[in-house]
Write a protein that holds these residues in place. Structure first.
Motif, PDB file in Angstrom:
ATOM      1  N   UNK A   1      10.770  -7.024  -6.837  1.00 35.36           N
ATOM      2  CA  UNK A   1      11.713  -5.921  -6.677  1.00 35.36           C
ATOM      3  C   UNK A   1      10.978  -4.609  -6.968  1.00 35.36           C
ATOM      4  N   UNK A   2      10.073  -4.243  -6.067  1.00 36.42           N
ATOM      5  CA  UNK A   2       9.305  -2.996  -6.206  1.00 36.42           C
ATOM      6  C   UNK A   2       9.432  -2.209  -4.911  1.00 36.42           C
ATOM      7  N   UNK A   3       9.259  -0.864  -4.980  1.00 35.99           N
ATOM      8  CA  UNK A   3       9.292  -0.084  -3.737  1.00 35.99           C
ATOM      9  C   UNK A   3       8.116  -0.456  -2.838  1.00 35.99           C
ATOM     10  N   UNK A   4       8.340  -0.333  -1.543  1.00 37.00           N
ATOM     11  CA  UNK A   4       7.313  -0.667  -0.548  1.00 37.00           C
ATOM     12  C   UNK A   4       5.947  -0.039  -0.838  1.00 37.00           C
ATOM     13  N   UNK A   5       5.898   1.257  -1.216  1.00 37.17           N
ATOM     14  CA  UNK A   5       4.583   1.869  -1.408  1.00 37.17           C
ATOM     15  C   UNK A   5       3.762   1.225  -2.524  1.00 37.17           C
ATOM     16  N   UNK A   6       4.393   0.404  -3.387  1.00 31.96           N
ATOM     17  CA  UNK A   6       3.648  -0.232  -4.475  1.00 31.96           C
ATOM     18  C   UNK A   6       3.018  -1.565  -4.053  1.00 31.96           C
ATOM     19  N   UNK A   7       3.289  -2.014  -2.825  1.00 34.12           N
ATOM     20  CA  UNK A   7       2.788  -3.314  -2.378  1.00 34.12           C
ATOM     21  C   UNK A   7       1.286  -3.518  -2.626  1.00 34.12           C
ATOM     22  N   UNK A   8       0.444  -2.491  -2.354  1.00 28.15           N
ATOM     23  CA  UNK A   8      -0.993  -2.716  -2.564  1.00 28.15           C
ATOM     24  C   UNK A   8      -1.352  -3.102  -4.003  1.00 28.15           C
TER      25      UNK A   8
ATOM     26  N   UNK B   1      13.233  -1.152   5.705  1.00 26.55           N
ATOM     27  CA  UNK B   1      13.128   0.211   5.201  1.00 26.55           C
ATOM     28  C   UNK B   1      12.136   0.234   4.042  1.00 26.55           C
ATOM     29  N   UNK B   2      12.502   0.822   2.914  1.00 25.79           N
ATOM     30  CA  UNK B   2      11.574   0.968   1.811  1.00 25.79           C
ATOM     31  C   UNK B   2      11.716  -0.173   0.797  1.00 25.79           C
ATOM     32  N   UNK B   3      12.372  -1.275   1.252  1.00 26.59           N
ATOM     33  CA  UNK B   3      12.639  -2.382   0.359  1.00 26.59           C
ATOM     34  C   UNK B   3      11.858  -3.605   0.841  1.00 26.59           C
TER      35      UNK B   3
ATOM     36  N   UNK C   1       3.203  -8.808   4.079  1.00 31.56           N
ATOM     37  CA  UNK C   1       4.505  -8.434   3.556  1.00 31.56           C
ATOM     38  C   UNK C   1       5.473  -8.102   4.674  1.00 31.56           C
ATOM     39  N   UNK C   2       6.729  -8.269   4.363  1.00 33.64           N
ATOM     40  CA  UNK C   2       7.794  -7.981   5.298  1.00 33.64           C
ATOM     41  C   UNK C   2       8.797  -7.096   4.579  1.00 33.64           C
ATOM     42  N   UNK C   3       9.134  -5.963   5.197  1.00 27.85           N
ATOM     43  CA  UNK C   3       9.998  -4.999   4.521  1.00 27.85           C
ATOM     44  C   UNK C   3      11.137  -4.547   5.419  1.00 27.85           C
TER      45      UNK C   3
ATOM     46  N   UNK D   1      -6.682   4.463   1.039  1.00 24.96           N
ATOM     47  CA  UNK D   1      -5.666   3.410   1.070  1.00 24.96           C
ATOM     48  C   UNK D   1      -6.214   2.118   1.658  1.00 24.96           C
TER      49      UNK D   1
END
Lengths: 329, 329
Positions: A143-150, A198-200, A194-196, A317
């Motif tokens: 349960x983290x925002x998309x931009x934190x995926x890396x 929106x931003x989730x 990953x599969x998202x 990035x």
């Protein structure tokens, strides 16, 4: 079945040698045919000593990866508690992705004896010979925002590096973002897909390939300059169940820490294990731009901070990391 | 087929009225049955005037969405140049996702007459009655780092808002992140689903639902307090081909601008069209935390900047936006 009969004769004589002559007579085939079959058994993971005088001796059986052997070593609550053990599969990544789409819970693990189309980064093939390595993928639902995926890919690298260092005693380091190296040679691959919405994040499938017990003959000739197995590096084979369990135990611990304290502790661990920091490098981004400089650390969201020669620190990035010209090789 | 025979009789008499009595006789059914069939034709998009004295008159035919009608209005090089027109589909999003997995190029568009399981955010159902709205999804393959993905959803909102304002002349605003509103009522939905490998986007599927020509009776009763169609708001229907083409023309222009100049210009346009800025709101994140404050703008990577009551500005990546207590409704 000649294979079964040969194996039977070798096992009957326990750890004593059986002459090639005798095996040839009992199996009703030439001594060359016996030798060929012995080679096939070795490919399966059997260790068979051969002596021109004495013949053949069964010195070791292939390690078996079973659900029991894995589960008894796990100390996790989530990761690896649901396991799908497969024989041959196109790729564990595809298999786990299908499970994720069907709603499989976090921690679901797919392990295969063999991948027929193992995938590395950017669709590159990944060598996954039968029984010789850890070929697995597992599902995350963070349960983290998309931009934190890396950050998760760095977390996976830290967990794998720490568990393999403990298991093997070898000096293993991390090359940005998630390659593990021994003396500059790659021993494993990590691929997070990953599969998202929106931003989730909906789910992440983490694929881990560990070149555990590969022999030199398992690699294409030109690849041994860049890659090595843990068996070749340590001079002894390793147990797959133990390797998987050690990794998942470590991963779950760090994943919980990440959930509680965020990326800070992971960044510290990553930087401590990194072999990429403070060394000149050339980074080529997917957009084709080239950045020269020295990595100095990780930013808050996980990207690499690179200090260019003009002293300016830029955020990277995604890029391929190479050595500056004249230092290649 | 009573439907075809009734339609034939109405069309024969051009734009003159035909009495219910006559229709009832010619079709050999009751006048109630005629009236029921007229209602069904209206549901299909026919406009039929009814008068107690004069009977029925065919005043308009349903607008047809055809490849030709769409392509002649497109001025794009990429978006919409490959189109798949479908009758009924589970969801255009699923259909486009399958095409993306199979390698369909950027710009590939899926449009359906009707969605049987139209999806909104968080798996919520989306009402997509036959022929009454724009139900479409298209494929993006942007070469941007994963953390920038949320910028695309804002770009899509800007493109949709600008094209619909131009088309309808209505005062349409953007509620963060991508809902379009007329007088606080929702007229469209945007859903971007992305697939990434590590920090590299593989593809994004953008789903757009526009409640174009829905009648009040198409909505569940309690929904009209929160939603409205463009036809209901403007008092006239709109052409689907023209709406799609207007949007894609605008989208491609902004997408190229974004590729050249980055998020800056998109942010400026978004902020200018936003109805969420500088108004108190309550944001509930997927992790369950609640933020109260007033949005003041967008950050570099696209997240919302919210000024809390203590004056501190926080970054919000993902949340449901509501009104402060006591202001609901």
């Amino acid at each position: 079945m000649m294979r079964e009969r040969l194996l039977g004769l070798l096992e009957e004589s326990d750890d004593r040698f059986v002459s090639g002559e005798l095996l040839s007579q009992r199996l009703g085939v030439s001594r060359t045919a016996v030798w060929k079959q012995v080679r096939k058994l070795e490919d399966e993971g059997y260790t068979i000593e051969a002596s021109r005088k004495l013949g053949y001796r069964l010195a070791g059986r292939p390690e078996q990866l079973t659900l029991t052997s894995l589960l008894t070593k796990l100390r996790t609550n989530t990761f690896g508690q649901r396991v799908k053990l497969l024989g041959a599969v196109d790729s564990t990544q595809n298999a786990a992705q299908r499970l994720a789409e069907e709603g499989a819970p976090e921690g679901t693990l797919v392990v295969a004896e063999q991948q027929l189309q193992g995938r590395g980064r950017m669709g590159r093939p990944w060598i996954s010979p039968k029984g010789k390595g850890v070929w697995m993928s597992f599902i995350l639902r963070p349960s983290i925002p998309l931009p934190f995926t890396p950050q998760l890919t760095l977390l996976a690298a830290v967990a794998l590096c720490r568990s393999l260092r403990r298991l093997t005693g070898l000096d293993i380091g991390i090359k940005w973002p998630n390659d593990l190296l021994i003396d500059g040679k790659k021993i494993s691959g990590i691929l997070l897909e990953s599969s998202a919405e929106e931003e989730r994040l909906k789910y992440v499938v983490a694929g881990i390939g560990i070149s555990l017990n590969l022999d030199a003959s398992d690699y294409p000739p030109d690849m041994l300059a860049k890659a090595v197995s843990l068996k070749l590096a340590a001079g002894r084979p390793f147990d797959r169940s133990e390797t998987i369990a050690e990794f998942l135990n470590e991963f779950e611990e760090l994943y919980l820490l990440y959930g509680e304290e965020g990326f800070g502790p992971i960044r510290t661990l990553w930087e401590a294990l990194s072999v990429s920091l403070d060394k000149p490098c050339v980074l080529t981004t997917p957009q084709g731009s080239v950045i020269e400089g020295s990595p100095v650390g990780l930013a808050d969201t996980g990207e690499l901070l690179v200090k260019r020669e003009d002293g300016k620190v830029v955020h990277v990035f995604s890029a391929e990391m190479g050595l500056p010209e004249g230092r290649e090789g």
